[in-house]
Design an enzyme around this catalytic site. Sequence first.
Site, mmCIF file in Angstrom:
data_model
loop_
_atom_site.group_PDB
_atom_site.id
_atom_site.type_symbol
_atom_site.label_atom_id
_atom_site.label_comp_id
_atom_site.label_asym_id
_atom_site.label_seq_id
_atom_site.Cartn_x
_atom_site.Cartn_y
_atom_site.Cartn_z
ATOM 1 N N GLY A 1 54.236 19.234 -11.444
ATOM 2 C CA GLY A 1 55.239 19.391 -10.397
ATOM 3 C C GLY A 1 54.660 19.221 -9.001
ATOM 4 O O GLY A 1 55.278 18.600 -8.124
ATOM 5 N N ASN B 1 62.191 29.318 -8.243
ATOM 6 C CA ASN B 1 61.231 29.813 -9.228
ATOM 7 C C ASN B 1 61.145 31.340 -9.290
ATOM 8 O O ASN B 1 60.607 31.882 -10.229
ATOM 9 C CB ASN B 1 59.846 29.220 -8.967
ATOM 10 C CG ASN B 1 59.476 29.194 -7.510
ATOM 11 O OD1 ASN B 1 60.229 28.682 -6.681
ATOM 12 N ND2 ASN B 1 58.335 29.753 -7.179
ATOM 13 N N GLN C 1 61.852 23.975 -12.138
ATOM 14 C CA GLN C 1 62.399 25.114 -12.887
ATOM 15 C C GLN C 1 63.678 24.759 -13.642
ATOM 16 O O GLN C 1 64.086 25.497 -14.535
ATOM 17 C CB GLN C 1 62.689 26.284 -11.932
ATOM 18 C CG GLN C 1 61.455 26.921 -11.346
ATOM 19 C CD GLN C 1 60.656 27.727 -12.375
ATOM 20 O OE1 GLN C 1 61.177 28.211 -13.360
ATOM 21 N NE2 GLN C 1 59.356 27.874 -12.114
ATOM 22 N N SER D 1 57.947 19.259 -14.562
ATOM 23 C CA SER D 1 56.634 19.646 -15.062
ATOM 24 C C SER D 1 56.767 20.165 -16.486
ATOM 25 O O SER D 1 57.560 21.078 -16.751
ATOM 26 C CB SER D 1 56.070 20.742 -14.142
ATOM 27 O OG SER D 1 54.804 21.115 -14.573
ATOM 28 N N ALA D 2 55.980 19.591 -17.410
ATOM 29 C CA ALA D 2 56.183 19.884 -18.843
ATOM 30 C C ALA D 2 55.917 21.337 -19.225
ATOM 31 O O ALA D 2 56.545 21.860 -20.136
ATOM 32 C CB ALA D 2 55.286 18.962 -19.669
ATOM 33 N N HIS D 3 54.996 21.997 -18.496
ATOM 34 C CA HIS D 3 54.645 23.352 -18.951
ATOM 35 C C HIS D 3 55.736 24.380 -18.683
ATOM 36 O O HIS D 3 55.632 25.535 -19.081
ATOM 37 C CB HIS D 3 53.296 23.794 -18.377
ATOM 38 C CG HIS D 3 53.275 24.176 -16.935
ATOM 39 N ND1 HIS D 3 53.280 25.494 -16.528
ATOM 40 C CD2 HIS D 3 53.242 23.441 -15.807
ATOM 41 C CE1 HIS D 3 53.244 25.536 -15.203
ATOM 42 N NE2 HIS D 3 53.218 24.293 -14.740
ATOM 43 N N THR E 1 43.859 6.641 -15.746
ATOM 44 C CA THR E 1 44.164 6.458 -17.169
ATOM 45 C C THR E 1 45.198 7.479 -17.624
ATOM 46 O O THR E 1 45.061 8.672 -17.334
ATOM 47 C CB THR E 1 42.864 6.607 -18.001
ATOM 48 O OG1 THR E 1 41.935 5.635 -17.513
ATOM 49 C CG2 THR E 1 43.102 6.391 -19.483
ATOM 50 N N CYS F 1 59.044 38.720 -0.139
ATOM 51 C CA CYS F 1 60.240 38.401 0.650
ATOM 52 C C CYS F 1 61.473 38.158 -0.196
ATOM 53 O O CYS F 1 62.596 38.269 0.285
ATOM 54 C CB CYS F 1 59.989 37.196 1.554
ATOM 55 S SG CYS F 1 59.523 35.752 0.632
HETATM 56 N N1 PLP Z 1 57.932 23.602 -7.999
HETATM 57 C C1 PLP Z 1 58.420 24.714 -8.578
HETATM 58 C C2 PLP Z 1 59.805 25.157 -8.258
HETATM 59 C C3 PLP Z 1 57.627 25.463 -9.447
HETATM 60 O O1 PLP Z 1 58.108 26.571 -10.001
HETATM 61 C C4 PLP Z 1 56.304 25.015 -9.721
HETATM 62 C C5 PLP Z 1 55.410 25.797 -10.590
HETATM 63 O O2 PLP Z 1 55.430 26.993 -10.613
HETATM 64 C C6 PLP Z 1 55.862 23.830 -9.108
HETATM 65 C C7 PLP Z 1 56.699 23.152 -8.247
HETATM 66 C C8 PLP Z 1 54.497 23.282 -9.354
HETATM 67 O O3 PLP Z 1 54.419 22.732 -10.644
HETATM 68 P P1 PLP Z 1 53.019 22.500 -11.368
HETATM 69 O O4 PLP Z 1 52.535 23.849 -11.789
HETATM 70 O O5 PLP Z 1 53.326 21.644 -12.544
HETATM 71 O O6 PLP Z 1 52.124 21.829 -10.395
#
Ligand code: PLP
Length: 330
Positions: free
Chosen positions: A71, A151, A179, A199-201, A237, A325
């Site tokens: 991400g 997030n 998210q 983002s895959a994770h 790669t 916050c």
């Molecule tokens: N953007 C948001 C809203 C996220 O929650 C996250 C990860 O927590 C990211 C970007 C960053 O993603 P990555 O961990 O794959 O770099």
Amino acid sequence: MNYIYFDNAATTKLDDEVFKEMMPYFINEYGNASSIYKLGRNSRNAVETAREKIAEAINAEPREIYFTSGGTESDNTAIRGIAYNYKKKGNHIITSKIEHPAVLQTCKQLEKEGFEVTYIDVDEYGIIDLESLKKSIKETTILISIMFANNEIGTIQPIKEIGKIAKENNIYFHTDSVQAVGSIKIDVKEMNIDSLSMSAHKFYGPKGIGALYVKKGINFQKFMNGGHQEKNKRAGTENVPAIVGMGKAIEIAYKDLEKHTKHIKELRDYYIREVQDKIPYVKINGDIDKRLPGNSNISFRFIEGEGLLLNLDLKGICASSGSACTSRFT
Ligand code: PLP
């Protein structure tokens, strides 16, 4: 110790089926996806199959998908790439105050480089005010970057409406959907999204692999120099096992999305009800309806967040307090 894992916004467990799909590409199918012999072609086919699955999940075309390391890289690539490419058209960018640091820090960097950035506020439920978005548009605005879902408090932004505003004003629209992908139905065409990060994770895939969707016809400056991979936009790669895992994970996520969402929502709502019934002085943060199905964000008055988390950790419960916050009483 058996963990009770409550932190899927931070990362998710790799799905067993995803792992199985990845395995051959760690062991026997180790070819470089750019090599012309069979071993290389097998890897290339696997990469392109994953690209098709990702494109299909968000109603994009495979050629509009670029693999990245996650991400953060996708956000950096989109925002900087579009800003640099279109700076002759204007130097103004609009984003929100509740973006992930991958967006906020990128914007801060661009400010140092001469771009002007407006950080718009959200209301008490964490939702963008469309009127203030409209008001902040200038002649020089080239990009709006608003996250799909937050997030921490999990609120979902009115993405389709933002896309419409951007389109009407001839401004590119990027959305950090890290998210949201895997949890919400996304249609980049219907929502007028020009670029999108994932983002895959975050959806039971492997870490360190992500994708960036950029609508065809929109150019962006690459920020890594090297080989010609990813249509000459992202050198290096290809991480074939991770790409294969990402493809499988997104396929699983969207196969039974409605059923899964219903189940997750029921669990989340049950959890919130129990907390409200059993614990005094709690407040649910964020919008009750416009939020990610699996998200709950609760303030416990008179309780210090870190202490609470440490005590939960002693019981094997994994949770996060987010940033101060967004979890305070208003
Ligand atoms: N953007 C948001 C809203 C996220 O929650 C996250 C990860 O927590 C990211 C970007 C960053 O993603 P990555 O961990 O794959 O770099």
